[in-house]
Design a protein around this motif. Structure first.
Motif, PDB file in Angstrom:
ATOM      1  N   GLU A 500       0.765  -1.252  -0.123  1.00 41.68           N
ATOM      2  CA  GLU A 500       0.211  -0.011   0.037  1.00 41.68           C
ATOM      3  C   GLU A 500       0.788   1.356   0.077  1.00 41.68           C
ATOM      4  O   GLU A 500       0.366   2.387  -0.419  1.00 41.68           O
ATOM      5  CB  GLU A 500      -0.822   0.081   1.198  1.00 41.68           C
ATOM      6  CG  GLU A 500      -1.944  -0.985   1.205  1.00 41.68           C
ATOM      7  CD  GLU A 500      -2.618  -1.359   2.622  1.00 41.68           C
ATOM      8  OE1 GLU A 500      -2.519  -0.651   3.457  1.00 41.68           O
ATOM      9  OE2 GLU A 500      -3.711  -1.995   2.566  1.00 41.68           O
ATOM     10  N   ASP A 501       2.175   1.156   0.441  1.00 47.64           N
ATOM     11  CA  ASP A 501       3.077   2.316   0.488  1.00 47.64           C
ATOM     12  C   ASP A 501       4.311   2.060   0.141  1.00 47.64           C
ATOM     13  O   ASP A 501       5.237   1.996   0.703  1.00 47.64           O
ATOM     14  CB  ASP A 501       3.078   2.800   2.231  1.00 47.64           C
ATOM     15  CG  ASP A 501       3.762   4.021   2.283  1.00 47.64           C
ATOM     16  OD1 ASP A 501       4.020   4.841   1.143  1.00 47.64           O
ATOM     17  OD2 ASP A 501       3.778   4.696   3.309  1.00 47.64           O
ATOM     18  N   GLN A 502       4.326   1.818  -1.332  1.00 51.55           N
ATOM     19  CA  GLN A 502       5.596   1.241  -1.999  1.00 51.55           C
ATOM     20  C   GLN A 502       6.599   2.293  -1.898  1.00 51.55           C
ATOM     21  O   GLN A 502       7.841   2.026  -1.523  1.00 51.55           O
ATOM     22  CB  GLN A 502       5.377   0.680  -3.357  1.00 51.55           C
ATOM     23  CG  GLN A 502       4.499  -0.391  -3.383  1.00 51.55           C
ATOM     24  CD  GLN A 502       4.067  -0.849  -4.879  1.00 51.55           C
ATOM     25  OE1 GLN A 502       4.660  -0.606  -5.583  1.00 51.55           O
ATOM     26  NE2 GLN A 502       2.608  -1.240  -4.917  1.00 51.55           N
ATOM     27  N   GLU A 503       6.186   3.706  -2.043  1.00 49.29           N
ATOM     28  CA  GLU A 503       7.215   4.762  -1.944  1.00 49.29           C
ATOM     29  C   GLU A 503       8.094   4.853  -0.724  1.00 49.29           C
ATOM     30  O   GLU A 503       9.233   5.130  -0.673  1.00 49.29           O
ATOM     31  CB  GLU A 503       6.532   6.099  -2.162  1.00 49.29           C
ATOM     32  CG  GLU A 503       7.474   6.981  -2.298  1.00 49.29           C
ATOM     33  CD  GLU A 503       6.804   8.571  -2.527  1.00 49.29           C
ATOM     34  OE1 GLU A 503       7.507   9.686  -2.695  1.00 49.29           O
ATOM     35  OE2 GLU A 503       5.418   8.433  -2.941  1.00 49.29           O
ATOM     36  N   ARG A 504       7.201   4.625   0.257  1.00 47.32           N
ATOM     37  CA  ARG A 504       8.004   4.612   1.797  1.00 47.32           C
ATOM     38  C   ARG A 504       9.387   3.619   2.092  1.00 47.32           C
ATOM     39  O   ARG A 504      10.010   3.908   2.229  1.00 47.32           O
ATOM     40  CB  ARG A 504       7.060   4.165   2.919  1.00 47.32           C
ATOM     41  CG  ARG A 504       7.403   3.803   4.214  1.00 47.32           C
ATOM     42  CD  ARG A 504       6.164   3.803   5.154  1.00 47.32           C
ATOM     43  NE  ARG A 504       6.669   2.837   6.418  1.00 47.32           N
ATOM     44  CZ  ARG A 504       6.100   2.435   7.349  1.00 47.32           C
ATOM     45  NH1 ARG A 504       4.891   2.518   7.281  1.00 47.32           N
ATOM     46  NH2 ARG A 504       6.660   2.051   8.703  1.00 47.32           N
ATOM     47  N   PHE A 505       8.854   2.567   1.213  1.00 42.09           N
ATOM     48  CA  PHE A 505       9.907   1.345   1.167  1.00 42.09           C
ATOM     49  C   PHE A 505      11.036   1.418   0.188  1.00 42.09           C
ATOM     50  O   PHE A 505      11.677   0.594  -0.181  1.00 42.09           O
ATOM     51  CB  PHE A 505       9.251   0.197   1.279  1.00 42.09           C
ATOM     52  CG  PHE A 505       8.418  -0.153   2.552  1.00 42.09           C
ATOM     53  CD1 PHE A 505       9.142  -0.627   3.749  1.00 42.09           C
ATOM     54  CD2 PHE A 505       7.371   0.206   2.671  1.00 42.09           C
ATOM     55  CE1 PHE A 505       8.566  -0.679   5.006  1.00 42.09           C
ATOM     56  CE2 PHE A 505       6.249   0.032   3.805  1.00 42.09           C
ATOM     57  CZ  PHE A 505       7.188  -0.496   5.032  1.00 42.09           C
ATOM     58  N   GLY A 506      10.678   2.363  -0.846  1.00 37.95           N
ATOM     59  CA  GLY A 506      11.740   2.590  -1.834  1.00 37.95           C
ATOM     60  C   GLY A 506      11.468   1.479  -3.112  1.00 37.95           C
ATOM     61  O   GLY A 506      12.641   1.115  -3.608  1.00 37.95           O
ATOM     62  N   VAL A 507      10.374   0.785  -3.333  1.00 41.17           N
ATOM     63  CA  VAL A 507      10.251  -0.187  -4.058  1.00 41.17           C
ATOM     64  C   VAL A 507       8.985  -0.131  -4.883  1.00 41.17           C
ATOM     65  O   VAL A 507       8.241   0.857  -4.848  1.00 41.17           O
ATOM     66  CB  VAL A 507       9.835  -1.563  -3.156  1.00 41.17           C
ATOM     67  CG1 VAL A 507      11.155  -1.802  -2.457  1.00 41.17           C
ATOM     68  CG2 VAL A 507       8.609  -1.544  -2.288  1.00 41.17           C
ATOM     69  N   GLU A 508       9.282  -0.883  -6.130  1.00 39.21           N
ATOM     70  CA  GLU A 508       7.866  -1.111  -7.084  1.00 39.21           C
ATOM     71  C   GLU A 508       7.591  -2.550  -7.005  1.00 39.21           C
ATOM     72  O   GLU A 508       8.374  -3.315  -7.307  1.00 39.21           O
ATOM     73  CB  GLU A 508       8.278  -0.484  -8.566  1.00 39.21           C
ATOM     74  CG  GLU A 508       8.824   1.111  -8.355  1.00 39.21           C
ATOM     75  CD  GLU A 508       9.372   1.447  -9.763  1.00 39.21           C
ATOM     76  OE1 GLU A 508       9.670   0.543 -10.580  1.00 39.21           O
ATOM     77  OE2 GLU A 508       9.710   2.568  -9.937  1.00 39.21           O
ATOM     78  N   VAL A 509       6.202  -2.726  -6.700  1.00 38.88           N
ATOM     79  CA  VAL A 509       5.900  -4.037  -6.803  1.00 38.88           C
ATOM     80  C   VAL A 509       5.342  -4.604  -8.221  1.00 38.88           C
ATOM     81  O   VAL A 509       4.646  -3.674  -8.908  1.00 38.88           O
ATOM     82  CB  VAL A 509       4.623  -4.494  -5.667  1.00 38.88           C
ATOM     83  CG1 VAL A 509       4.256  -5.752  -5.622  1.00 38.88           C
ATOM     84  CG2 VAL A 509       5.234  -3.863  -4.318  1.00 38.88           C
TER      85      VAL A 509
END
Length: 694
Positions: A500-509
């Motif tokens: 839900e918060d990919q930007e927070r973890f620096g990832v793209e799913v």
């Protein structure tokens, strides 16, 4: 109303009744319904795993391998079939002759608690299960995503033992005269054969109403409750919790009323126009109002544990609810049953079945609940032994808390550990303190409660060294950690905070070709090799023991004996853990669990002069061996040093070490060395001794 509840094959050994079956039985009986439980996982297991049938199927697979290998040209489906069957018959045929005795071991406490006897029996039973359920190209081990793939017939030149057995099984189910069938999908692995079974039921009894439920119906891989095509083999899907709503559905059907008018929550169906209809999704408000689980319709003595274990829940949701890796269904909506009622449940189960071993199967059991349960068991003088899954929390730092649990029958606690990296724990928002972990494990050792740690690798932001640190941290504490429940690489769900918060973890799913989800770093940096570490940790982990509910039995024996059934105890250290100055003294030998088989022909490359595969009896993994790999394992029937292997193989030191590292990681070869020569990362050794609580 006569209702049959079905638990389909799920890829696990039938060691305990699945928790939802006795729970729903009690709820339906409270409404006056007559309930029959059919554990098809257990029934198929007993029907298929006989020496005569297994050897017959094996010989048919061998004949098919020979026929395909004799063809002048192999392309497409034929090449893929040969590749698959070669892996299947890598299981040694002689293993099949041990099945009856191995099943007997699983039900005999004296032999069950002899580690070498147990290990062999456990490996044999699981290998035979793999054969019986993998003869067909379609099984619960393969990813299936579309209804057209799952529901169609897939005939082939070989039998499909589970599907073939569905004929007499369906006749037996219908002979009970059910007026409603309920089937649970607890896991992805239960969906494939569950759908196949319902398809057969609908073919024979098209008017029989069928309802499905369980956590698996919203699986990303299948999306059973969201795809109208699946409703061709069932009538209703019940999402979420069913203890209150399923009896309402049965009541309405018995009265001849339409349940789609809103009286039943959590319901989905296909409307006349082909679209999905649904009612409001609600949770149970009061778990204290639910009756005690009813195990009386279960074949308790038929399960593969010497002492039956009753598995049931005392809460829903998670009281902590913050972990960023976890699915929303576990993070939200925490509710709990009163501890006195939990103990009353145990008493009712014990009085009706004789079961006195219990697993409190909660997402995370609060310490205060476990304390009150233990206090009541002690006060009432009850003969119960139990385990639960919990978290490294501050209340466990008090030694008197651990003493109370032990005095009240607690024998094992499985902790959500996740990582030995403080950085990763912060990313997960786990709230674990590694010094507290040591203190709690020390208290548990003092009072005789065994511990397990659940963990994984590959969370966004974790480094390779941090993954190694977690493995080493647990390994340095095996006198206090009985089972290392390594649950593989991080598996992203669509209802997790990471997703839900990919930007927070620096990832793209993104979606993988196999139909799962993975992530890439937004800044373009590459992943470290998670696959190779995963192999090494998986074969040394204890996931299979934990998921098959072995914990309470092996809490009965001393720690050194218990550790002999663990993955690390059987497979030994990794090469990187051997002190470099002592590597020359180490010896290497092929493990007993490694089975090598050579074939005349490679399915995809006929130019290879030697082709072989290695089957591992613990993991079930099969690895291709190149000529160097075949030669290496051929030299390791007896212990050899690196220098001896260099001389015997004519390969360089770097090549020998490269091959050895792969073989050791995969459990094909064991390092034999003085235990004092095993080194763990400094971060893992930090505070290895318990820190006194303040």
């Amino acid at each position: 109303m006569r209702i049959t509840l079905i638990h389909p094959p799920d890829g696990m050994l039938p060691t305990v009744p699945y928790a939802s079956m006795p729970c729903l039985t009690a709820c339906l009986a409270e409404h006056g319904h007559e309930v029959r439980v059919r554990d098809v996982n257990l029934e198929l297991f007993d029907a298929l795993l006989t020496r005569e049938r297994l050897e017959g199927w094996y010989d048919q697979a061998e004949a098919r391998v020979a026929a395909l290998s004799a063809r002048n040209e192999l392309v497409g489906d034929d090449a893929r079939e040969l590749w698959r069957l070669q892996r299947l018959v890598a299981i040694p045929r002689g293993v099949l002759a041990e099945i009856e005795d191995s099943l007997a071991v699983m039900r005999d406490l004296d032999r069950f608690l002899q580690p070498d006897v147990f290990n062999r029996a456990f490996d044999v039973v699981r290998s035979c299960q793999r054969l019986a359920f993998s003869l067909s190209p379609a099984s619960f081990d393969e990813p299936h995503r579309g209804a057209d793939e799952v529901l169609r017939d897939s005939p082939g030149p070989l039998p499909d033992p589970p599907i073939d057995e569905f004929g007499p099984l369906v006749r037996s189910i219908l002979a009970d005269g059910p007026e409603l069938v309920g089937l649970t999908f607890p896991y992805d692995s239960s969906i494939f054969y569950g759908l196949k079974l319902m398809r057969r039921l609908k073919q024979v009894a098209p008017q029989l109403p069928i309802v499905v439920g369980g956590a698996g119906i919203d699986s990303f891989a299948y999306q059973v409750a969201k795809d109208p095509a699946y409703f061709a083999v069932f009538d209703y899907a019940m999402v979420g919790e069913g203890e209150v709503e399923f009896p309402k559905l049965a009541d309405l059907l018995q009265a001849g009323e339409d349940p789609r008018q809103g009286q039943v929550n959590n319901l989905r169906w296909v409307a006349a126009d082909g679209t999905l209809g649904s009612t409001e999704l609600v949770m149970i408000n009061d778990l204290n109002a639910i009756p005690a689980p009813d195990f009386t319709s279960m074949d308790i003595e038929g399960y593969l544990l010497p002492d039956p274990v009753g598995v049931f829940q005392t809460s829903r949701g998670c009281y902590y609810g913050k972990c960023t890796f976890c699915s929303e269904i576990f993070r939200k909506g925490f509710r709990m049953r009163r501890p006195d009622l939990v103990v009353d449940d145990m008493v009712k189960i014990y009085e009706s079945t004789g079961i006195r071993h219990f697993q409190l199967w909660d997402s995370l059991a609060p310490p205060k609940t476990l304390k009150k349960v233990a206090q009541q068991i002690k006060a009432r003088g009850l003969p119960f032994e139990w385990m639960a899954e919990t978290k490294f929390e501050k209340p466990y730092l008090k030694e008197e808390m651990i003493a109370t649990l032990a005095e009240g029958g607690c024998r094992f606690l499985l902790f959500g550990f996740e990582s030995a990296s403080s950085k990763v724990l912060d990313l997960i928002d786990k709230g674990n303190d590694l010094h507290d972990v040591d203190t709690i494990l020390g208290h548990m050792k003092t009072h005789g409660i065994r511990a397990g740690t659940s963990w994984f690798i590959g969370f966004p932001g974790e480094s390779e060294r941090e993954a190694d640190t977690t493995f080493d941290f647990i390994g340095a504490r095996r006198d206090r950690v009985q089972f290392s429940n390594y649950t593989r690489t991080y598996d992203i769900g669509t209802d997790t905070i990471v997703y839900e918060d990919q930007e927070r973890f620096g990832v793209e799913v993104f979606e993988t070709p196999e139909g799962g989800l993975d992530y890439r770093y937004s800044d373009g940096r590459p992943h470290w090799d998670r696959a190779e570490r995963d192999q090494a940790f998986h074969v040394r982990g204890d996931f299979h023991q934990v998921k098959n509910h072995i914990e309470l039995h092996y809490a009965k024996v001393d720690v050194p004996t218990a550790l002999r059934i663990t993955g690390e105890g059987r497979m030994g250290p990794l090469i990187r853990q051997v002190a470099p100055e002592h590597l020359g003294e180490a010896r290497f030998q092929m493990t007993d669990e490694c089975c090598v088989r050579q074939f005349e022909r490679h399915p995809f490359d006929a130019t290879l002069p030697v082709f072989a595969v290695a089957y591992h009896m613990i993991t079930g993994h099969v690895f291709d061996l190149d000529p160097d790999g075949v030669g290496l394992l051929g030299l390791l029937g007896a212990p050899r040093s690196v220098s001896e292997l260099m001389a015997d193989s004519g390969r360089s030191e770097s090549r020998v070490l490269e091959m050895l590292e792969l073989a050791v990681n995969r459990g094909l070869v064991r390092v034999i060395c003085d235990p004092s020569h095993v080194r763990r990362l400094p971060e893992a050794e930090l505070a290895a001794e318990p820190v006194p609580a303040s």
